[in-house]
Motif scaffolding. Sequence first.
Motif, PDB file in Angstrom:
ATOM      1  N   LEU A 156      44.229  96.003  72.873  1.00 16.53           N
ATOM      2  CA  LEU A 156      44.531  95.437  71.559  1.00 16.53           C
ATOM      3  C   LEU A 156      43.710  94.178  71.316  1.00 16.53           C
ATOM      4  CD1 LEU A 156      48.432  95.803  71.602  1.00 16.53           C
ATOM      5  CD2 LEU A 156      46.728  97.479  70.868  1.00 16.53           C
ATOM      6  N   LYS A 157      43.618  93.353  72.370  1.00 16.58           N
ATOM      7  CA  LYS A 157      42.828  92.125  72.275  1.00 16.58           C
ATOM      8  C   LYS A 157      41.382  92.433  71.952  1.00 16.58           C
ATOM      9  CE  LYS A 157      45.435  89.237  75.348  1.00 16.58           C
ATOM     10  NZ  LYS A 157      45.535  88.833  76.756  1.00 16.58           N
ATOM     11  N   ARG A 158      40.854  93.421  72.661  1.00  9.86           N
ATOM     12  CA  ARG A 158      39.459  93.781  72.456  1.00  9.86           C
ATOM     13  C   ARG A 158      39.238  94.205  71.005  1.00  9.86           C
ATOM     14  NH1 ARG A 158      38.627  98.071  76.328  1.00  9.86           N
ATOM     15  NH2 ARG A 158      39.759  96.795  77.796  1.00  9.86           N
ATOM     16  N   PHE A 159      40.179  94.980  70.476  1.00  5.79           N
ATOM     17  CA  PHE A 159      40.040  95.432  69.096  1.00  5.79           C
ATOM     18  C   PHE A 159      40.091  94.244  68.134  1.00  5.79           C
ATOM     19  CE2 PHE A 159      41.989  96.705  65.051  1.00  5.79           C
ATOM     20  CZ  PHE A 159      41.065  97.641  64.627  1.00  5.79           C
ATOM     21  N   PHE A 204      39.295  85.228  58.071  1.00  6.65           N
ATOM     22  CA  PHE A 204      39.905  86.228  58.942  1.00  6.65           C
ATOM     23  C   PHE A 204      40.430  85.566  60.208  1.00  6.65           C
ATOM     24  CE2 PHE A 204      39.284  89.053  62.633  1.00  6.65           C
ATOM     25  CZ  PHE A 204      40.248  89.998  62.328  1.00  6.65           C
ATOM     26  N   ASN A 205      41.641  85.954  60.602  1.00 12.06           N
ATOM     27  CA  ASN A 205      42.266  85.389  61.794  1.00 12.06           C
ATOM     28  C   ASN A 205      42.611  86.506  62.785  1.00 12.06           C
ATOM     29  OD1 ASN A 205      43.900  84.246  63.714  1.00 12.06           O
ATOM     30  ND2 ASN A 205      45.254  83.202  62.274  1.00 12.06           N
ATOM     31  N   PRO A 206      41.795  86.624  63.872  1.00 11.41           N
ATOM     32  CA  PRO A 206      42.042  87.719  64.815  1.00 11.41           C
ATOM     33  C   PRO A 206      43.406  87.621  65.499  1.00 11.41           C
ATOM     34  CG  PRO A 206      40.356  86.228  65.674  1.00 11.41           C
ATOM     35  CD  PRO A 206      40.631  85.801  64.267  1.00 11.41           C
ATOM     36  N   ASP A 207      43.926  86.399  65.623  1.00 10.20           N
ATOM     37  CA  ASP A 207      45.238  86.227  66.272  1.00 10.20           C
ATOM     38  C   ASP A 207      46.351  86.850  65.433  1.00 10.20           C
ATOM     39  OD1 ASP A 207      44.294  84.794  68.523  1.00 10.20           O
ATOM     40  OD2 ASP A 207      44.081  83.035  67.266  1.00 10.20           O
ATOM     41  N   LYS A 208      46.200  86.748  64.114  1.00  7.87           N
ATOM     42  CA  LYS A 208      47.173  87.325  63.207  1.00  7.87           C
ATOM     43  C   LYS A 208      47.157  88.851  63.338  1.00  7.87           C
ATOM     44  CE  LYS A 208      48.205  87.012  58.298  1.00  7.87           C
ATOM     45  NZ  LYS A 208      47.725  86.457  57.023  1.00  7.87           N
ATOM     46  N   LEU A 209      45.960  89.407  63.383  1.00  9.52           N
ATOM     47  CA  LEU A 209      45.810  90.854  63.559  1.00  9.52           C
ATOM     48  C   LEU A 209      46.411  91.276  64.900  1.00  9.52           C
ATOM     49  CD1 LEU A 209      44.627  93.642  62.804  1.00  9.52           C
ATOM     50  CD2 LEU A 209      42.444  92.883  63.735  1.00  9.52           C
ATOM     51  N   LEU A 210      46.089  90.503  65.939  1.00  7.78           N
ATOM     52  CA  LEU A 210      46.604  90.819  67.277  1.00  7.78           C
ATOM     53  C   LEU A 210      48.130  90.776  67.319  1.00  7.78           C
ATOM     54  CD1 LEU A 210      45.998  91.443  70.241  1.00  7.78           C
ATOM     55  CD2 LEU A 210      45.785  88.995  70.656  1.00  7.78           C
ATOM     56  N   ARG A 211      48.724  89.783  66.646  1.00  8.87           N
ATOM     57  CA  ARG A 211      50.185  89.691  66.615  1.00  8.87           C
ATOM     58  C   ARG A 211      50.804  90.960  66.038  1.00  8.87           C
ATOM     59  NH1 ARG A 211      49.683  84.264  65.410  1.00  8.87           N
ATOM     60  NH2 ARG A 211      49.829  84.589  63.164  1.00  8.87           N
ATOM     61  N   LEU A 250      50.418  93.765  68.600  1.00 12.53           N
ATOM     62  CA  LEU A 250      51.330  93.583  69.743  1.00 12.53           C
ATOM     63  C   LEU A 250      52.758  93.951  69.355  1.00 12.53           C
ATOM     64  CD1 LEU A 250      49.963  90.249  71.256  1.00 12.53           C
ATOM     65  CD2 LEU A 250      49.920  92.484  72.359  1.00 12.53           C
ATOM     66  N   LEU A 251      53.125  93.566  68.150  1.00 11.95           N
ATOM     67  CA  LEU A 251      54.460  93.868  67.645  1.00 11.95           C
ATOM     68  C   LEU A 251      54.668  95.381  67.545  1.00 11.95           C
ATOM     69  CD1 LEU A 251      56.648  91.850  66.742  1.00 11.95           C
ATOM     70  CD2 LEU A 251      56.021  92.382  64.390  1.00 11.95           C
ATOM     71  N   ALA A 252      53.665  96.061  67.015  1.00  9.96           N
ATOM     72  CA  ALA A 252      53.749  97.524  66.863  1.00  9.96           C
ATOM     73  C   ALA A 252      53.805  98.217  68.222  1.00  9.96           C
ATOM     74  CB  ALA A 252      52.560  98.030  66.056  1.00  9.96           C
ATOM     75  N   CYS A 253      53.184  97.600  69.231  1.00  8.00           N
ATOM     76  CA  CYS A 253      53.087  98.228  70.554  1.00  8.00           C
ATOM     77  C   CYS A 253      54.171  97.743  71.523  1.00  8.00           C
ATOM     78  CB  CYS A 253      51.719  97.976  71.169  1.00  8.00           C
ATOM     79  SG  CYS A 253      50.405  98.823  70.285  1.00  8.00           S
ATOM     80  N   GLU A 254      55.126  96.988  71.006  1.00  9.84           N
ATOM     81  CA  GLU A 254      56.174  96.447  71.852  1.00  9.84           C
ATOM     82  C   GLU A 254      56.885  97.560  72.630  1.00  9.84           C
ATOM     83  OE1 GLU A 254      58.950  92.587  71.114  1.00  9.84           O
ATOM     84  OE2 GLU A 254      59.269  94.309  69.838  1.00  9.84           O
ATOM     85  N   LYS A 255      57.007  97.379  73.930  1.00  9.44           N
ATOM     86  CA  LYS A 255      57.667  98.344  74.826  1.00  9.44           C
ATOM     87  C   LYS A 255      56.985  99.714  74.836  1.00  9.44           C
ATOM     88  CE  LYS A 255      62.073  95.990  74.863  1.00  9.44           C
ATOM     89  NZ  LYS A 255      63.225  95.760  73.989  1.00  9.44           N
ATOM     90  N   ARG A 256      55.754  99.775  74.401  1.00 10.59           N
ATOM     91  CA  ARG A 256      54.987 101.007  74.486  1.00 10.59           C
ATOM     92  C   ARG A 256      53.986 100.861  75.635  1.00 10.59           C
ATOM     93  NH1 ARG A 256      56.923 105.196  73.145  1.00 10.59           N
ATOM     94  NH2 ARG A 256      54.874 106.132  73.015  1.00 10.59           N
ATOM     95  N   PRO A 257      53.612 101.992  76.266  1.00  7.28           N
ATOM     96  CA  PRO A 257      52.677 101.899  77.397  1.00  7.28           C
ATOM     97  C   PRO A 257      51.242 101.661  76.937  1.00  7.28           C
ATOM     98  CG  PRO A 257      53.220 104.190  76.952  1.00  7.28           C
ATOM     99  CD  PRO A 257      54.017 103.359  75.980  1.00  7.28           C
ATOM    100  N   VAL A 258      51.022 100.497  76.312  1.00 12.19           N
ATOM    101  CA  VAL A 258      49.689 100.168  75.812  1.00 12.19           C
ATOM    102  C   VAL A 258      49.204  98.898  76.500  1.00 12.19           C
ATOM    103  CG1 VAL A 258      48.363  99.532  73.768  1.00 12.19           C
ATOM    104  CG2 VAL A 258      50.198 101.204  73.561  1.00 12.19           C
ATOM    105  N   ASP A 259      48.001  98.951  77.021  1.00  8.13           N
ATOM    106  CA  ASP A 259      47.415  97.783  77.679  1.00  8.13           C
ATOM    107  C   ASP A 259      47.054  96.745  76.610  1.00  8.13           C
ATOM    108  OD1 ASP A 259      45.997  95.934  79.123  1.00  8.13           O
ATOM    109  OD2 ASP A 259      44.514  97.345  79.908  1.00  8.13           O
ATOM    110  N   PRO A 260      47.668  95.543  76.688  1.00 10.56           N
ATOM    111  CA  PRO A 260      47.387  94.508  75.679  1.00 10.56           C
ATOM    112  C   PRO A 260      45.894  94.160  75.592  1.00 10.56           C
ATOM    113  CG  PRO A 260      49.123  93.791  77.186  1.00 10.56           C
ATOM    114  CD  PRO A 260      48.614  95.098  77.700  1.00 10.56           C
ATOM    115  N   GLU A 261      45.177  94.381  76.682  1.00 10.54           N
ATOM    116  CA  GLU A 261      43.733  94.083  76.682  1.00 10.54           C
ATOM    117  C   GLU A 261      42.992  94.940  75.662  1.00 10.54           C
ATOM    118  OE1 GLU A 261      41.868  91.772  78.192  1.00 10.54           O
ATOM    119  OE2 GLU A 261      43.677  90.871  79.011  1.00 10.54           O
TER     120      GLU A 261
END
Length: 154
Positions: free
Chosen positions: A84-87, A61-68, A71-82
Amino acid sequence: MKCPYCGHSDTRVVDSRPSDEGMAIRRRRECPSCGRRFTTYERTQLEPLMVIKRDGRKEPFNPDKLLRGLLLACEKRPVDPEVLKRFAYSFEDQVSGPEIASEEIGLKAMAFLREVDQVAYIRFASVYREFDSVERFIEEIRRLGGVDKEEGNR
Ligand SMILES: [Zn+2]
Protein backbone atom coordinates in the motif's frame (compact mmCIF):
# COMPACT_ATOMS: atom_id res chain seq x y z
CA MET A 1 14.51 9.88 11.42
CA LYS A 2 12.32 9.26 14.45
CA CYS A 3 11.18 5.71 15.28
CA PRO A 4 7.44 5.46 14.47
CA TYR A 5 6.99 2.77 17.14
CA CYS A 6 8.66 4.13 20.27
CA GLY A 7 9.51 7.71 19.24
CA HIS A 8 13.26 7.26 19.77
CA SER A 9 14.91 10.20 18.04
CA ASP A 10 17.64 8.33 16.17
CA THR A 11 17.45 5.29 13.93
CA ARG A 12 20.09 3.39 12.03
CA VAL A 13 20.00 2.70 8.28
CA VAL A 14 20.52 -1.03 7.77
CA ASP A 15 19.90 -1.20 4.04
CA SER A 16 19.67 1.34 1.24
CA ARG A 17 18.73 0.62 -2.34
CA PRO A 18 17.31 2.36 -5.37
CA SER A 19 13.62 1.89 -6.03
CA ASP A 20 11.18 2.92 -8.78
CA GLU A 21 13.88 2.58 -11.44
CA GLY A 22 16.24 4.86 -9.57
CA MET A 23 13.68 7.60 -8.94
CA ALA A 24 13.66 6.91 -5.22
CA ILE A 25 15.92 5.52 -2.52
CA ARG A 26 14.41 2.94 -0.25
CA ARG A 27 15.97 2.81 3.20
CA ARG A 28 15.45 0.09 5.75
CA ARG A 29 15.95 1.53 9.22
CA GLU A 30 16.33 -0.02 12.61
CA CYS A 31 15.60 1.57 15.95
CA PRO A 32 18.42 0.98 18.47
CA SER A 33 15.99 1.50 21.33
CA CYS A 34 13.14 -0.91 20.55
CA GLY A 35 14.82 -2.93 17.80
CA ARG A 36 11.96 -2.56 15.33
CA ARG A 37 12.46 -1.92 11.64
CA PHE A 38 10.69 0.32 9.19
CA THR A 39 11.15 1.64 5.68
CA THR A 40 11.52 5.17 4.39
CA TYR A 41 11.56 6.45 0.83
CA GLU A 42 13.57 9.40 -0.32
CA ARG A 43 12.57 10.98 -3.60
CA THR A 44 12.97 14.10 -5.65
CA GLN A 45 10.18 16.58 -5.13
CA LEU A 46 9.25 18.32 -8.33
CA GLU A 47 6.30 20.68 -8.55
CA PRO A 48 3.64 19.23 -6.28
CA LEU A 49 0.78 17.43 -7.98
CA MET A 50 -2.42 19.40 -7.47
CA VAL A 51 -5.70 17.69 -6.68
CA ILE A 52 -8.91 19.22 -8.00
CA LYS A 53 -11.59 18.51 -5.43
CA ARG A 54 -15.26 17.93 -6.14
CA ASP A 55 -16.09 21.50 -5.20
CA GLY A 56 -13.47 22.83 -7.61
CA ARG A 57 -10.92 23.82 -4.99
CA LYS A 58 -7.34 22.68 -5.38
CA GLU A 59 -4.91 21.27 -2.85
CA PRO A 60 -1.48 19.62 -3.10
CA PHE A 61 -1.60 15.85 -3.39
CA ASN A 62 -0.98 14.16 -0.05
CA PRO A 63 0.23 10.54 -0.28
CA ASP A 64 -0.34 10.06 3.46
CA LYS A 65 -4.02 10.83 3.02
CA LEU A 66 -4.26 8.27 0.22
CA LEU A 67 -2.35 5.74 2.33
CA ARG A 68 -4.69 6.28 5.29
CA GLY A 69 -7.69 5.46 3.08
CA LEU A 70 -5.98 2.33 1.78
CA LEU A 71 -4.92 1.16 5.24
CA LEU A 72 -8.44 1.67 6.51
CA ALA A 73 -9.89 -0.39 3.65
CA CYS A 74 -7.33 -3.15 4.28
CA GLU A 75 -7.83 -3.29 8.04
CA LYS A 76 -7.60 -6.91 9.28
CA ARG A 77 -7.10 -8.11 5.72
CA PRO A 78 -4.04 -10.18 4.72
CA VAL A 79 -2.44 -7.27 2.86
CA ASP A 80 1.18 -6.25 3.28
CA PRO A 81 1.16 -2.54 4.26
CA GLU A 82 4.37 -2.14 2.24
CA VAL A 83 2.39 -2.80 -0.93
CA LEU A 84 0.00 0.00 0.00
CA LYS A 85 2.86 2.33 0.88
CA ARG A 86 4.55 1.67 -2.41
CA PHE A 87 1.34 2.50 -4.27
CA ALA A 88 0.66 5.69 -2.30
CA TYR A 89 4.21 7.02 -2.46
CA SER A 90 4.72 6.25 -6.14
CA PHE A 91 1.27 7.55 -7.04
CA GLU A 92 2.55 10.92 -8.23
CA ASP A 93 4.88 9.20 -10.67
CA GLN A 94 1.94 7.50 -12.37
CA VAL A 95 0.18 10.77 -13.06
CA SER A 96 1.16 12.74 -16.13
CA GLY A 97 0.37 16.42 -15.93
CA PRO A 98 0.31 18.86 -13.01
CA GLU A 99 -3.28 18.19 -11.88
CA ILE A 100 -5.62 15.32 -11.18
CA ALA A 101 -9.29 15.20 -10.20
CA SER A 102 -9.95 13.67 -6.78
CA GLU A 103 -12.42 11.31 -8.50
CA GLU A 104 -9.62 9.95 -10.64
CA ILE A 105 -7.43 9.29 -7.59
CA GLY A 106 -10.34 7.29 -6.16
CA LEU A 107 -10.75 5.32 -9.37
CA LYS A 108 -7.04 4.54 -9.59
CA ALA A 109 -6.98 3.46 -5.95
CA MET A 110 -10.01 1.25 -6.56
CA ALA A 111 -8.39 -0.39 -9.59
CA PHE A 112 -5.30 -1.03 -7.48
CA LEU A 113 -7.22 -2.47 -4.50
CA ARG A 114 -9.24 -4.68 -6.80
CA GLU A 115 -5.99 -6.49 -7.68
CA VAL A 116 -4.79 -6.59 -4.07
CA ASP A 117 -7.83 -7.66 -2.04
CA GLN A 118 -11.45 -7.75 -3.10
CA VAL A 119 -12.86 -7.18 0.38
CA ALA A 120 -10.69 -4.10 0.74
CA TYR A 121 -11.82 -3.02 -2.70
CA ILE A 122 -15.49 -3.27 -1.73
CA ARG A 123 -14.86 -1.37 1.50
CA PHE A 124 -13.00 1.39 -0.29
CA ALA A 125 -15.59 1.54 -3.07
CA SER A 126 -18.47 1.71 -0.61
CA VAL A 127 -16.94 4.73 1.09
CA TYR A 128 -15.74 6.29 -2.11
CA ARG A 129 -18.87 5.80 -4.19
CA GLU A 130 -21.12 6.37 -1.18
CA PHE A 131 -23.45 3.58 -2.17
CA ASP A 132 -26.89 5.02 -1.62
CA SER A 133 -28.64 1.69 -1.24
CA VAL A 134 -27.99 -1.88 -0.18
CA GLU A 135 -29.12 -2.96 -3.67
CA ARG A 136 -26.36 -1.00 -5.37
CA PHE A 137 -23.84 -2.42 -2.95
CA ILE A 138 -24.95 -5.97 -3.69
CA GLU A 139 -24.91 -5.20 -7.40
CA GLU A 140 -21.26 -4.19 -7.09
CA ILE A 141 -20.40 -7.41 -5.28
CA ARG A 142 -22.19 -9.41 -7.99
CA ARG A 143 -20.24 -7.56 -10.61
CA LEU A 144 -17.04 -8.64 -8.89
CA GLY A 145 -18.11 -12.25 -9.20
CA GLY A 146 -17.88 -11.90 -12.97
CA VAL A 147 -14.42 -10.34 -12.95
CA ASP A 148 -12.68 -13.16 -14.80
CA LYS A 149 -15.26 -13.30 -17.56
CA GLU A 150 -15.02 -9.56 -18.02
CA GLU A 151 -11.25 -9.62 -18.23
CA GLY A 152 -11.45 -12.13 -21.09
CA ASN A 153 -13.63 -9.84 -23.13
CA ARG A 154 -11.29 -6.89 -22.91
ZN1 LIG B 1 11.89 2.37 18.49
